[in-house]
Design a protein around this motif. Structure first.
Motif: not given
Length: 228
Positions: A68, A70, A79, A209
């Motif tokens: 992921k 961020y 995210n 998310e």
């Protein structure tokens, strides 16, 4: 995806300053399908959405990483990876089974399986979620995979003339008598894999998310408020 990353990290690379076509060609040789290349918020890095999930590749094609991404903000990490998939998710809105809240404050999309105990608990409390202003939209994610009987049963539910009624019946123990080739379910399942779904229920917020599995209505509301 492990095969792809292993090959990449062992030195497989496309030519310097590779174009999108060269990156696609290289990834296809490594087993990736449905490749969609986008810019990323990080300079010099491309976002690559494949059938197995999202990976990031440097524009010269020499390095790749998975996971992921961020964005760090004063309100906490956001995210970014999930946002790349939201357009695709929302394009399936006519294939979702939806339980709308009258005074809608939040919309969540839930990857669910009709044989999942915690999905059943969530479904039993739909009115409570709705009363809190949470609209629940279901996509199908048969945990046993696309060859399972559940996948075929879920296809029958999602393509029924009255999908809400068909799902309510299934959740009450009255499974569909007919089964169908899981074409729509296959699309949902593959999208779940791209989101990184490994179990059900998996709750996706409107920003992309994943905020966990089963949460009681009050706990889900709290999590949605916190994720804003």
């Amino acid at each position: 995806m492990k095969k792809i990353l292993t090959a990449l990290l062992c030195g497989v690379a496309v030519n310097a300053m590779a174009g999108d076509a060269a990156i696609k060609s290289q990834l296809k040789t490594l087993g990736a399908k449905s490749i969609d290349i986008k810019d990323s918020p990080v300079s010099g890095v491309k976002t690559v959405v494949t059938d197995k999930g999202i990976i990031y590749i440097t524009e010269d094609g020499k390095y790749a990483f998975q996971g992921k991404l961020y964005k760090l903000t004063t309100k906490g990490p956001v995210n970014v990876s999930g946002k790349f998939l939201m357009d695709k998710l929302n394009s399936y809105k006519n294939e979702m089974i939806v339980y709308p809240a009258k005074n809608e404050k939040y919309v969540v999309t839930v990857f669910m399986d009709i044989t999942c105990h915690y999905c059943h608990l969530l479904h039993q409390q739909l009115k409570e979620y709705n009363d809190l202003g949470i609209t629940v939209r279901y996509l199908a994610f048969p945990r046993g995979g696309m060859r399972s009987e559940t996948a075929k049963q879920m296809e029958a539910i999602w393509t029924a003339k009255a999908p809400v009624f068909a799902l309510n019946e299934a959740e009450s123990g009255r499974l569909p008598k007919e089964v169908k080739t899981p074409n729509i379910v296959k699309k949902h399942y593959e999208l779940g894999i791209q989101f990184g779904v490994t179990g059900t229920p998996s709750v996706i917020t409107s920003s992309g998310e994943i905020i966990g599995g089963y949460l009681k209505p009050a706990d889900l509301l709290a999590a949605l408020k916190e994720s804003k």
